[in-house]
Structure formats: structure tokens, C-alpha cells
Design a protein around this motif. Structure first.
Motif, short mmCIF file in Angstrom:
data_model
loop_
_atom_site.label_atom_id
_atom_site.label_comp_id
_atom_site.label_asym_id
_atom_site.label_seq_id
_atom_site.Cartn_x
_atom_site.Cartn_y
_atom_site.Cartn_z
N VAL A 5 -3.62 1.58 13.99
CA VAL A 5 -4.91 1.92 13.39
C VAL A 5 -4.97 3.41 13.08
CG1 VAL A 5 -7.40 2.02 13.77
CG2 VAL A 5 -6.12 0.00 14.48
N GLU A 6 -4.52 4.23 14.02
CA GLU A 6 -4.54 5.67 13.82
C GLU A 6 -3.66 6.08 12.65
OE1 GLU A 6 -3.68 9.83 14.07
OE2 GLU A 6 -2.18 8.28 14.44
N HIS A 7 -2.47 5.43 12.52
CA HIS A 7 -1.59 5.74 11.39
C HIS A 7 -2.25 5.36 10.07
CE1 HIS A 7 1.95 6.01 8.86
NE2 HIS A 7 1.70 4.78 8.46
N LEU A 8 -2.84 4.16 10.00
CA LEU A 8 -3.46 3.71 8.76
C LEU A 8 -4.63 4.60 8.37
CD1 LEU A 8 -3.44 -0.16 9.28
CD2 LEU A 8 -2.01 1.14 7.70
N SER A 9 -5.37 5.09 9.35
CA SER A 9 -6.55 5.91 9.06
C SER A 9 -6.19 7.23 8.39
CB SER A 9 -7.34 6.17 10.34
OG SER A 9 -6.61 7.01 11.22
N ARG A 10 -4.92 7.62 8.47
CA ARG A 10 -4.49 8.88 7.83
C ARG A 10 -4.02 8.66 6.40
NH1 ARG A 10 -1.31 9.52 12.63
NH2 ARG A 10 0.56 9.43 11.32
N LEU A 11 -3.93 7.42 5.94
CA LEU A 11 -3.39 7.12 4.62
C LEU A 11 -4.50 6.78 3.63
CD1 LEU A 11 -0.40 4.84 5.72
CD2 LEU A 11 -0.37 7.30 5.26
N GLN A 12 -4.18 6.91 2.35
CA GLN A 12 -5.11 6.55 1.29
C GLN A 12 -4.35 5.90 0.14
OE1 GLN A 12 -7.11 10.20 0.17
NE2 GLN A 12 -8.56 10.08 1.88
N GLY A 13 -5.09 5.21 -0.72
CA GLY A 13 -4.52 4.67 -1.95
C GLY A 13 -3.39 3.68 -1.71
N PRO A 14 -2.40 3.67 -2.60
CA PRO A 14 -1.30 2.71 -2.48
C PRO A 14 -0.54 2.81 -1.16
CG PRO A 14 -1.31 3.70 -4.66
CD PRO A 14 -2.32 4.45 -3.86
N ALA A 15 -0.42 4.01 -0.60
CA ALA A 15 0.29 4.15 0.68
C ALA A 15 -0.44 3.39 1.78
CB ALA A 15 0.43 5.63 1.04
N LEU A 16 -1.78 3.44 1.78
CA LEU A 16 -2.55 2.70 2.77
C LEU A 16 -2.34 1.20 2.64
CD1 LEU A 16 -4.75 2.23 4.91
CD2 LEU A 16 -6.47 2.53 3.09
N TRP A 17 -2.39 0.72 1.39
CA TRP A 17 -2.27 -0.73 1.19
C TRP A 17 -0.89 -1.23 1.56
CZ3 TRP A 17 -6.21 -3.81 0.78
CH2 TRP A 17 -7.44 -3.27 0.39
N LEU A 18 0.14 -0.49 1.20
CA LEU A 18 1.49 -0.92 1.55
C LEU A 18 1.68 -0.91 3.06
CD1 LEU A 18 4.27 -1.85 0.65
CD2 LEU A 18 4.94 0.55 0.51
N ALA A 19 1.21 0.14 3.73
CA ALA A 19 1.36 0.21 5.18
C ALA A 19 0.56 -0.89 5.87
CB ALA A 19 0.92 1.58 5.68
N PHE A 20 -0.64 -1.19 5.35
CA PHE A 20 -1.43 -2.27 5.95
C PHE A 20 -0.71 -3.60 5.82
CE2 PHE A 20 -4.18 -5.91 5.12
CZ PHE A 20 -4.80 -6.02 6.35
N TYR A 21 -0.24 -3.93 4.61
CA TYR A 21 0.42 -5.22 4.43
C TYR A 21 1.75 -5.28 5.18
CZ TYR A 21 -2.89 -7.14 1.07
OH TYR A 21 -4.02 -7.66 0.48
N ALA A 22 2.42 -4.15 5.33
CA ALA A 22 3.63 -4.14 6.15
C ALA A 22 3.30 -4.50 7.59
CB ALA A 22 4.30 -2.77 6.08
N ALA A 23 2.23 -3.91 8.13
CA ALA A 23 1.83 -4.22 9.50
C ALA A 23 1.34 -5.65 9.63
CB ALA A 23 0.74 -3.24 9.95
N TRP A 24 0.60 -6.13 8.62
CA TRP A 24 0.07 -7.50 8.69
C TRP A 24 1.20 -8.53 8.64
CZ3 TRP A 24 -4.17 -9.79 10.20
CH2 TRP A 24 -4.31 -11.15 9.92
N THR A 25 2.12 -8.38 7.70
CA THR A 25 3.21 -9.35 7.62
C THR A 25 4.10 -9.28 8.85
OG1 THR A 25 4.50 -7.77 6.29
CG2 THR A 25 3.25 -9.46 5.09
N THR A 26 4.26 -8.10 9.42
CA THR A 26 5.02 -7.97 10.66
C THR A 26 4.36 -8.77 11.78
OG1 THR A 26 5.94 -5.81 10.11
CG2 THR A 26 5.76 -6.34 12.44
N LEU A 27 3.04 -8.63 11.91
CA LEU A 27 2.30 -9.38 12.92
C LEU A 27 2.45 -10.88 12.70
CD1 LEU A 27 0.20 -9.60 15.23
CD2 LEU A 27 -1.58 -9.37 13.48
N GLU A 28 2.24 -11.32 11.46
CA GLU A 28 2.33 -12.75 11.15
C GLU A 28 3.73 -13.29 11.42
OE1 GLU A 28 0.29 -15.20 10.11
OE2 GLU A 28 -1.20 -14.44 8.69
N ALA A 29 4.75 -12.56 11.02
CA ALA A 29 6.12 -13.03 11.23
C ALA A 29 6.42 -13.17 12.71
CB ALA A 29 7.11 -12.07 10.56
#
Length: 245
Positions: A168-192
């Protein structure tokens, strides 16, 4: 918002380089599956399939047909039927059996596993929109999740419920496309991870097996996928195939 993110941002993901774009080779049958290897299949579930309903009636289980019947939107029903029909045909080719001869058992969270004709083949399926991925390994549980990169949710609100404080702390420092890519990377990692051992999202905070590794890749330019397994080869060593009838 529903805008796509077609390009990899320059900001790297935590722990390494941005996910590599996978390249797919067409195949009608799988090659030999060696110990330690990962085979990943791309199934384009929106591709027109002749006599789809009739073929599924002959091939899918009663439970699969009932699940499909509960999908009221025709495009979702077609994607379900196409992906499950193709998956059975791929798994049947590995097992050298007819696709309708495959029988599954299901965990309490709904994860399928082979119970006939043989249990040596481990697999996991992920479908997002028109993209379906089937991951296959020998004697090693595997989880796969894919997501289309769309700006349609509040990533930080989801992260606060589902991710670790560090994520959460890492994502809160990001914006724009970098935020979305990092979020989906974390989400797919969790799901996998939770799909690998069948915990389901409700059990995502439960302990998992030791030495489970997660690797990220781009199945296509507007999507990201994660695969979780032990002794997982890097994406550059995956054998990636595009299913064709």
C-alpha cells in the motif's frame, strides 16, 4: 473510466524490470512436458467456433454446462464454453485421452484438479474479457491470473483491504500508468498465489507453501499476468503456445 494502458511505463516494478511481452506460437497439440517446465497456452475465447454448443454438449461435464447456462450474456457464455472446450482438448492431448474422458474434482473454493485419467498433470485457468490463459506443469501445482489494464476502479481502496502495508505504501507513491501497472501486478500476484493452492481470496492471509515464486509477464500489450509455482522458470524460459483448432 475505461481507458486502456497500452504501453509499459518507464517506472520499474518492485524488485526488478518491467514484465516481458510474451510471444505466442500456434499449436494444435502440446509438445512433451518436461519436469520443471512451464507451458502457457493462450486461448482467444472470442474466436468463432463452429458448432460450439453441440461440441460442448458432447465434451463438457454436466457441471460445466450448468455453469454456462447460468451466464445470461451470450458473449460471456461463448467465452466460457470456448475456453473450457479448448482447455479440455489441450489437457486431453497431454494425457493422450479424449477430452470428454477427463474428470475433475473441486476444492472447497472451487479450484479444479484432475482426478481421471491421471493426476500427474497440474493446471490452472484464468479468463479476463476475451483473453484466457491455461498454465500447465508436471507434478507441481500452479496458479495463473491475468488482467486487462483498465482504469475502472479505485486501486488504493482495494489495496488497503487486500495488500500488505508495504505494498500500500509503495502504491501510494505512484501516479498515472505506473500506479495502474503496479496495482495490477500486485493483484495478479495475489490471485495467482491463492489459485495455486486453492485458498481463494478469502484465505489470502493464510500461510502458503515455502519457496513459491511468482513471475510476471505481458500476455499482450494491454494485459498483465502472474504465475505462481515452486521452482518456476523465468518467463524467458516458458513455452508459450496459442491454441488453434
Amino acid at each position: 473510466m475505461s481507458a486502456f494502458i497500452p504501453a509499459i511505463p518507464s517506472t520499474p516494478l518492485p524488485g526488478g524490470a518491467d514484465p516481458p511481452l510474451l510471444h505466442w506460437r500456434p499449436a494444435e497439440r502440446p509438445p512433451a512436458l518436461d519436469d520443471g517446465a512451464l507451458h502457457l497456452w493462450r486461448i482467444d475465447a472470442d474466436t468463432a467456433c463452429m458448432d460450439l454448443e453441440a461440441r460442448c454438449q458432447q465434451t463438457l461435464s454436466t457441471a460445466e454446462l450448468q455453469r454456462a447456462a447460468r451466464l445470461r450474456l451470450s458473449d460471456l457464455r461463448q467465452r466460457f464454453l470456448c475456453s473450457h472446450l479448448a482447455s479440455r482438448r489441450i489437457l486431453g492431448a497431454y494425457l493422450d485421452c479424449a477430452p470428454q474422458a477427463i474428470y475433475f474434482a473441486y476444492s472447497e473454493t472451487g479450484k479444479p484438479r484432475l482426478c481421471a485419467p491421471d493426476g500427474w498433470l497440474e493446471f490452472n485457468l484464468s479468463t479476463t474479457a476475451d483473453l484466457t490463459l491455461l498454465a500447465v506443469r508436471r507434478h507441481e501445482p500452479v496458479g495463473v491470473d491475468a488482467e486487462i489494464l483498465r482504469q475502472r476502479i479505485d486501486p488504493l481502496a482495494i489495496a488497503q483491504r487486500m495488500f500488505s502495508a508495504a505494498e500500500v505504501e509503495h502504491l501510494s507513491r505512484l501516479q498515472g500508468p505506473a500506479l495502474w501497472l503496479a496495482f495490477y501486478a500486485a493483484w495478479t500476484t495475489l490471485e495467482a498465489r491463492v489459485k495455486r493452492d486453492g485458498r481463494g481470496l478469502a484465505g489470502h492471509r493464510q500461510p502458503e507453501a515455502a519457496n513459491v515464486r511468482v513471475a510476471l509477464a505481458r500476455p499482450r500489450a494491454d494485459a498483465i499476468c502472474a504465475i505462481a509455482s515452486r521452482c518456476l522458470p523465468p518467463p524467458q524460459a516458458w513455452l508459450t503456445w496459442r491454441w488453434q483448432e
